[in-house]
Enzyme design. Sequence first.
Site, mmCIF file in Angstrom:
data_model
loop_
_atom_site.group_PDB
_atom_site.id
_atom_site.type_symbol
_atom_site.label_atom_id
_atom_site.label_comp_id
_atom_site.label_asym_id
_atom_site.label_seq_id
_atom_site.Cartn_x
_atom_site.Cartn_y
_atom_site.Cartn_z
ATOM 1 C CD GLU A 77 -3.207 -0.411 0.173
ATOM 2 O OE1 GLU A 77 -3.126 0.758 -0.253
ATOM 3 O OE2 GLU A 77 -4.116 -1.179 -0.150
ATOM 4 C CB SER A 336 -36.146 -27.580 50.815
ATOM 5 O OG SER A 336 -37.514 -27.894 50.990
#
Length: 776
Positions: A77, A336
């Site tokens: 690039e 419980s």
Amino acid sequence: MRVKRRAGLWILPLLIVLSWGLDRTFPLPAPAGPAIRILADGGEVLRAFPAPDQTWRYPVASDQVAPVYKEILLAYEDRAFYYHPGINPLAIVRAGWQNLKTGTVVSGGSTLSMQVAGMLDPYPRTLKGKIRQALRTLQLEWYYSKDEILTLYLNHAPFGGMLSGVESASRHYFGKPAARLSDAEAALLAVLPQRPSDWRPDRYPGRARQARDKVLRRMQSLGVWSEHRVAAALREPVSALPPEPPLLAPLAARRLRQSCPTCTELPTFIDAGLQRQLQALVGSYTARLGERQSVAVLVVRNADRAVRGYVGSAHFGDALSQGHVDMTRAIRSPGSTLKPFAYGMALDRGLIHSHSLLLDTPRYGLRYRPHNFTGGFSGPVTAIESLQRSLNLPVVQLVDHLGPERFVSGLLNAGLELRGAGVRQPNASVVLGGVGTSLESLVGIYTALARDGQAGSVRLQPAEPERGRWLMSPGAAWISWRMLAHNPWRALGHIGQTPWNLAWKTGTSYGYRDAWAIGVSPQWTIGVWVGRPDGSPSPGRYGRQAAAPLLFRVHELLPDSRESLPRPDSVSQHHICWPLGTVREHPDNQERNCLQQHEAWLLNETAPPTLPQVPDLLQPSLLRSVVVDIASEQAVAPGCVNDIRGPLSVRKIALWPLPAEPWLKPEWRRSQRLPSVADSCTRLQFLHAPIRIIGIEAGSHLRLPPGRAELVIDLRVRGASGDLNWYLNGEPLPTEAGYRLALTLSASGRYRLSVVDSSGSTDSIEFSFQRSDTGG
């Protein structure tokens, strides 16, 4: 000449002032923020939320990207990136000549800096837009160093769809961080921002390969890579995962994001591998539960209470099961599951040991009269059996002695979140689920069983401080854990065949709305909830049937030593005797008073005597001193001593609690344990209960006549007072007012029939029944 020279002197300052003014008027746009990432322990992304610009952008530093990617990017690039001022005139001239020569646009001449400027401030593809891009590029170079500009590119380059930045592209397309890119993958990601929509590898692998191969050959033509290296990269196929964001522990991630909206990265303790296993396990498990059922699972490491697994719902996002509701935090009735803490507190208060005699019997004359889950009664039971079987009556007996206020305040002080009227006005129903709490809070307090009695809040993030609060002593915690870890009801399929070190407790809320299972091993605490998020009932779904199997499967997933918790020095083991509950060596247990022996765990060498059914109520002692005429073996009152000619002795006789009489062997009942009363002394008639069942003799063998389906026996009671309650093999029988009972028998077997009147007097007989069609 002099005028021109003076004008020239003003040009530079004018340009500087003009540039400064433009910079102030048109400031460089700030880079878009990153996506919010919730990270597992180790850095893997659990879930991400889009960045403010609605893209997936995972922040990454330059040194966190594979060097090969940066090598390709700069070579392909912008080879002069570190040398030009942002705009490369040579590149522009070269691009213009190539475009003119080919008659089409083959190169744009844009540098990496120009591309970053366009990402920060998008421009129209016109001459005016190009000028604006050039100015922005110079502005960018003024504010940022080259390395900072490269980092901006790495984080903002487009890679197709909502992907922004090389880290998000690498994770979404290849399933790995950008630091681990191969040569071929790096080449593809280096060229992809040029045409991100057309070269996406997940949609157009053929086009993507052509673009990648062009980059690879360019690396060879530039002399950067060898022919052999390029050839190896060219052979690598182009494959990509669908660009879907990760979705592990989605409800935990949503919770953390809401807790810190400005944070960009939120680390957690969650184990990504375990989380995947849990979500898969929950998905397969809930397939048989029904479409409106949900499940929550929490796995916590005891050492630091770190949450290693978090499943908030069965199917995240599912509308029918309300998968958006986090059931680890929802307030529900715990059923419980609070019972173990009543036993732990009772141990610390010196009320019981592991095998204390507790009463699973009706509570006549008391305002609160709960029933067991099965509806029947078991009579005298050990504390360990009572807890393992989750019997209601014995634990209510304990809470009565502890005091409901003390029980609730103990839970609150330990950090348990409790809601409801039972908190404001505590009563014994709290221990049976008469309050609200959350799975997360329950798991936090259950860690006390493996942490020497110290409870605490669970921790999702390393930044959360670890705070502990005492719930019970180390010895009480160990005994409670041991009582639950050696549960004979633990075996479900093959699970019962493996070494076992998991203490577990189930719970079911009223109306089958919530099914719970909590397990504690030396290393882990696991919580499971099953039910409907809207609170509607799930008939037939209870803790042991719906939640416990999932608990055991989760436990099998976890790495865990098979060793038990080390026993504290405050805990010792001794033989104790029933009915008194004291150690076998106690003087009162001599002769015939040790009717039943148990090997019990004692705290601080203390063996508390058997508790009465209700505290602060005048009840006869279980140890009676009776004067006996040796010759006749009859009881004599002190006032009758002068009427007896022979020698006398004083005997101490251990009696069972009166409510337990219907469940005792005949030879253990008061009528058999206490000597008969001398005829000349009427002062001891109170020693014997006058109640008696009439209609069947004890030890009878009944048979059904041929041709009849059932046998009906008319029974009566003599000597009773008040209302009667009948029991057949411990199960209550429906009766009408009066002292008669029509007992219907249809199944062969042995039976025990008991009756209790309002004063607590009892009688019990045993008999057998056989149908004529069963032979014999």
